[in-house]
Motif scaffolding. Structure first.
Motif, PDB file in Angstrom:
ATOM      1  N   VAL A 105       0.899  -1.319  -0.162  1.00  0.00           N
ATOM      2  CA  VAL A 105       0.068  -0.015   0.092  1.00  0.00           C
ATOM      3  C   VAL A 105       0.782   1.114   0.104  1.00  0.00           C
ATOM      4  O   VAL A 105       1.940   1.561   0.910  1.00  0.00           O
ATOM      5  CB  VAL A 105      -0.919   0.193   1.128  1.00  0.00           C
ATOM      6  CG1 VAL A 105      -1.938   1.218   1.114  1.00  0.00           C
ATOM      7  CG2 VAL A 105      -1.874  -1.367   1.273  1.00  0.00           C
ATOM      8  N   GLU A 106       0.803   2.156  -1.088  1.00  0.00           N
ATOM      9  CA  GLU A 106       1.472   3.223  -1.204  1.00  0.00           C
ATOM     10  C   GLU A 106       1.343   4.397   0.042  1.00  0.00           C
ATOM     11  O   GLU A 106       2.289   4.923   0.566  1.00  0.00           O
ATOM     12  CB  GLU A 106       1.293   3.974  -2.293  1.00  0.00           C
ATOM     13  CG  GLU A 106       2.092   5.412  -2.550  1.00  0.00           C
ATOM     14  CD  GLU A 106       2.188   5.796  -4.072  1.00  0.00           C
ATOM     15  OE1 GLU A 106       2.904   6.742  -4.123  1.00  0.00           O
ATOM     16  OE2 GLU A 106       1.219   5.423  -4.693  1.00  0.00           O
ATOM     17  N   ALA A 107       0.082   4.205   0.787  1.00  0.00           N
ATOM     18  CA  ALA A 107       0.169   5.043   1.992  1.00  0.00           C
ATOM     19  C   ALA A 107       0.817   4.589   3.076  1.00  0.00           C
ATOM     20  O   ALA A 107       1.078   5.301   4.018  1.00  0.00           O
ATOM     21  CB  ALA A 107      -1.472   4.944   2.420  1.00  0.00           C
ATOM     22  N   ASP A 108       1.682   3.430   2.948  1.00  0.00           N
ATOM     23  CA  ASP A 108       2.357   3.056   4.005  1.00  0.00           C
ATOM     24  C   ASP A 108       3.656   3.883   4.041  1.00  0.00           C
ATOM     25  O   ASP A 108       4.546   3.690   4.868  1.00  0.00           O
ATOM     26  CB  ASP A 108       2.530   1.422   4.166  1.00  0.00           C
ATOM     27  CG  ASP A 108       1.566   0.753   4.844  1.00  0.00           C
ATOM     28  OD1 ASP A 108       0.659   1.524   5.218  1.00  0.00           O
ATOM     29  OD2 ASP A 108       1.397  -0.459   4.261  1.00  0.00           O
ATOM     30  N   ILE A 109       4.179   4.380   3.001  1.00  0.00           N
ATOM     31  CA  ILE A 109       5.581   4.661   2.557  1.00  0.00           C
ATOM     32  C   ILE A 109       5.442   6.342   3.052  1.00  0.00           C
ATOM     33  O   ILE A 109       4.471   7.066   2.485  1.00  0.00           O
ATOM     34  CB  ILE A 109       5.688   4.795   1.183  1.00  0.00           C
ATOM     35  CG1 ILE A 109       5.548   3.579   0.565  1.00  0.00           C
ATOM     36  CG2 ILE A 109       7.096   5.419   0.804  1.00  0.00           C
ATOM     37  CD1 ILE A 109       6.637   2.269   1.118  1.00  0.00           C
ATOM     38  N   PRO A 110       6.297   6.881   3.896  1.00  0.00           N
ATOM     39  CA  PRO A 110       6.487   8.128   4.400  1.00  0.00           C
ATOM     40  C   PRO A 110       6.774   9.135   3.346  1.00  0.00           C
ATOM     41  O   PRO A 110       7.367   8.711   2.293  1.00  0.00           O
ATOM     42  CB  PRO A 110       7.419   8.045   5.470  1.00  0.00           C
ATOM     43  CG  PRO A 110       7.515   6.609   6.026  1.00  0.00           C
ATOM     44  CD  PRO A 110       7.142   5.839   4.818  1.00  0.00           C
ATOM     45  N   GLU A 111       6.297  10.172   3.540  1.00  0.00           N
ATOM     46  CA  GLU A 111       6.679  11.211   2.552  1.00  0.00           C
ATOM     47  C   GLU A 111       8.174  11.637   2.275  1.00  0.00           C
ATOM     48  O   GLU A 111       8.478  12.028   1.176  1.00  0.00           O
ATOM     49  CB  GLU A 111       5.884  12.421   2.707  1.00  0.00           C
ATOM     50  CG  GLU A 111       6.222  13.067   4.114  1.00  0.00           C
ATOM     51  CD  GLU A 111       5.316  14.392   4.296  1.00  0.00           C
ATOM     52  OE1 GLU A 111       6.181  15.178   5.487  1.00  0.00           O
ATOM     53  OE2 GLU A 111       4.415  14.695   3.898  1.00  0.00           O
ATOM     54  N   GLU A 112       8.891  11.167   3.382  1.00  0.00           N
ATOM     55  CA  GLU A 112      10.305  11.489   3.337  1.00  0.00           C
ATOM     56  C   GLU A 112      11.029  10.665   1.991  1.00  0.00           C
ATOM     57  O   GLU A 112      12.149  10.836   1.649  1.00  0.00           O
ATOM     58  CB  GLU A 112      11.135  11.262   4.343  1.00  0.00           C
ATOM     59  CG  GLU A 112      10.679  12.142   5.762  1.00  0.00           C
ATOM     60  CD  GLU A 112       9.528  11.985   6.412  1.00  0.00           C
ATOM     61  OE1 GLU A 112       9.044  12.461   7.509  1.00  0.00           O
ATOM     62  OE2 GLU A 112       8.626  10.970   5.951  1.00  0.00           O
ATOM     63  N   LEU A 113      10.285   9.589   1.797  1.00  0.00           N
ATOM     64  CA  LEU A 113      10.752   8.670   0.697  1.00  0.00           C
ATOM     65  C   LEU A 113      10.236   9.104  -0.774  1.00  0.00           C
ATOM     66  O   LEU A 113       9.655   8.042  -1.416  1.00  0.00           O
ATOM     67  CB  LEU A 113      10.652   7.175   1.120  1.00  0.00           C
ATOM     68  CG  LEU A 113      11.497   6.614   2.387  1.00  0.00           C
ATOM     69  CD1 LEU A 113      11.085   5.357   2.770  1.00  0.00           C
ATOM     70  CD2 LEU A 113      12.878   7.106   2.197  1.00  0.00           C
ATOM     71  N   ALA A 114       9.914  10.085  -1.095  1.00  0.00           N
ATOM     72  CA  ALA A 114       9.519  10.230  -2.334  1.00  0.00           C
ATOM     73  C   ALA A 114      10.516   9.844  -3.306  1.00  0.00           C
ATOM     74  O   ALA A 114      11.519  10.197  -3.235  1.00  0.00           O
ATOM     75  CB  ALA A 114       9.315  11.875  -2.476  1.00  0.00           C
TER      76      ALA A 114
END
Length: 398
Positions: free
Chosen positions: A376-385
């Motif tokens: 799920v992409e929502a699991d990826i923090p925004e710091e890992l754009a």
């Protein structure tokens, strides 16, 4: 260093797959069971010649295939290296470097360096000592590939010595066998001393990084540490559990403080003495009770062992800290001409709370190459754009 291209043939679920990668952050997205972890496992296998999921090579071959092939193009500064690793069902694995003649698979060790975070890492804290010994030895070989031979030699001698001890339990042990055991004692003492010496040096390098990494991931209210428990000091009982400290060492006069100061030759002599002192018990049990194969890396959180005392969140933080510590140790090595390892985070963020996700992401985001898998992409923090790659059954949807 970064991985520019990965190609798999008959590896796990893939008949054939090709994946092109860039420096920086790449997130591989796909449903659970789709094959994301298989891709990361292949990269990790290329680096360590072992899987973080299974203990044997058989499951790595696609069902019905008699071999699997991993090809990778690695870029280090201005140079690129092509590695090929053939995993065989019925013969020894083989490798190639820049399409040269075949070499032993272990000749590839040290070329591709990775640090892999995975849910299986919980075993580093909650599992038995073999998980922590494996962690040390894999990192050791990544840093100094020659220690692959050290570990192999020790395992070979241990197997022979155990066979002799086992024969004593069946009533077939003779004076001739005892003389042979003396010879194996010398071989095992030397190989064990080399392995112990290397592990002790590595733990000294890991310890400050482990403490710092745990502080980065948490509020810093507890300090993380690691203590190497050696059978030379009788710090473990016959079943491998930690004994009460203060018991008499296997070698009289030897203290924990001594171990890190002894040379390989001195440790060899200490092992010979310990084998002699333990021979009666070993003959009764039919197994080697002293040696690096029974040592323990005890992880400490605050004033208590992490195993059995840490909460679930603390356990995860300790596991992540161990991997981060190994990453920092590898970075220390880059100052002498190496390069940063590839960071792989395989389905880790789904296991973490929001705070730990963001802290881990912030720590790793500046690495040369970070490969992340998630359902799920929502699991990826925004710091890992960064770049997103969709994994579909049997391949990649570019």
């Amino acid at each position: 260093m970064y991985l520019q291209h990965l190609s798999l043939t008959d590896f796990r679920s893939y008949a054939q797959v090709d994946l092109t990668l860039d420096p920086g952050i790449t997130v591989l997205l796909g449903s659970n069971g789709i094959g994301k972890t298989n891709l990361m496992e292949a990269i990790g296998y290329l680096a360590t010649l072992s899987s973080h999921r299974v203990s044997s090579d058989g499951p790595l071959l696609r069902f019905g295939a008699d071999r699997a092939l991993i090809r990778a193009k690695l870029v280090r500064g201005d140079q690129s290296t092509v590695l090929e690793l053939e995993i065989n069902a019925s013969r020894a694995n083989r490798g190639r470097i820049n399409r040269s003649n075949p070499v032993r698979s272990r000749d590839l060790l040290g070329i591709c360096q990775t640090v892999l975070f995975a849910p299986e890492d919980l075993a580093l804290v909650k599992g038995d000592p073999s998980n922590r010994r494996r962690f040390l030895d894999e990192l050791l070989v990544s840093l100094m590939p020659r220690h692959a031979a050290t570990r192999s030699d020790y395992d070979r001698v241990l197997k022979q010595r155990n066979a002799l001890l086992k024969s004593a339990r069946t009533g077939k042990f003779t004076a001739g066998h005892e003389a042979t055991l003396d010879v194996w004692d010398q071989h095992m003492a030397r190989a064990g001393a080399e392995l112990l010496h290397a592990r002790l040096e590595l733990v000294d390098r890991l310890r400050p990084h482990l403490k710092n990494a745990y502080e980065q991931l948490t509020d810093g209210s507890k300090a993380a540490g690691a203590v190497y428990r050696s059978t030379l000091l009788n710090q473990l009982d016959d079943d491998g559990a930690t004994s009460v400290l203060g018991t008499d060492p296997a070698v009289p006069g030897l203290t924990a403080e001594d171990l890190g100061t002894l040379s390989v030759d001195e440790l060899t002599e200490r092992y010979v003495q310990a084998f002699a002192a333990s021979r009666r018990r070993e003959l009764e049990r039919g197994i080697s009770l002293v040696g690096p194969h029974r040592d323990e890396l005890e992880l400490i959180l605050g004033e208590a062992p992490a195993k059995g005392y840490a909460s679930h969140g603390e356990t995860w933080s300790m596991c992540l800290s161990l991997r981060l510590a190994s990453y920092y140790v590898m970075l220390d090595d880059t100052r002498t001409g190496g390069s940063a390892p590839i960071l792989i985070l395989d389905d880790v963020f789904a296991e973490l709370d929001v705070q730990r996700r963001r802290k881990l992401a912030a720590i790793v985001s500046g690495a040369e190459q970070v490969l992340v898998t998630a359902a799920v992409e929502a699991d990826i923090p925004e710091e890992l754009a960064g770049r997103r790659v969709k994994v579909i059954p049997g391949g990649i949807d570019e």
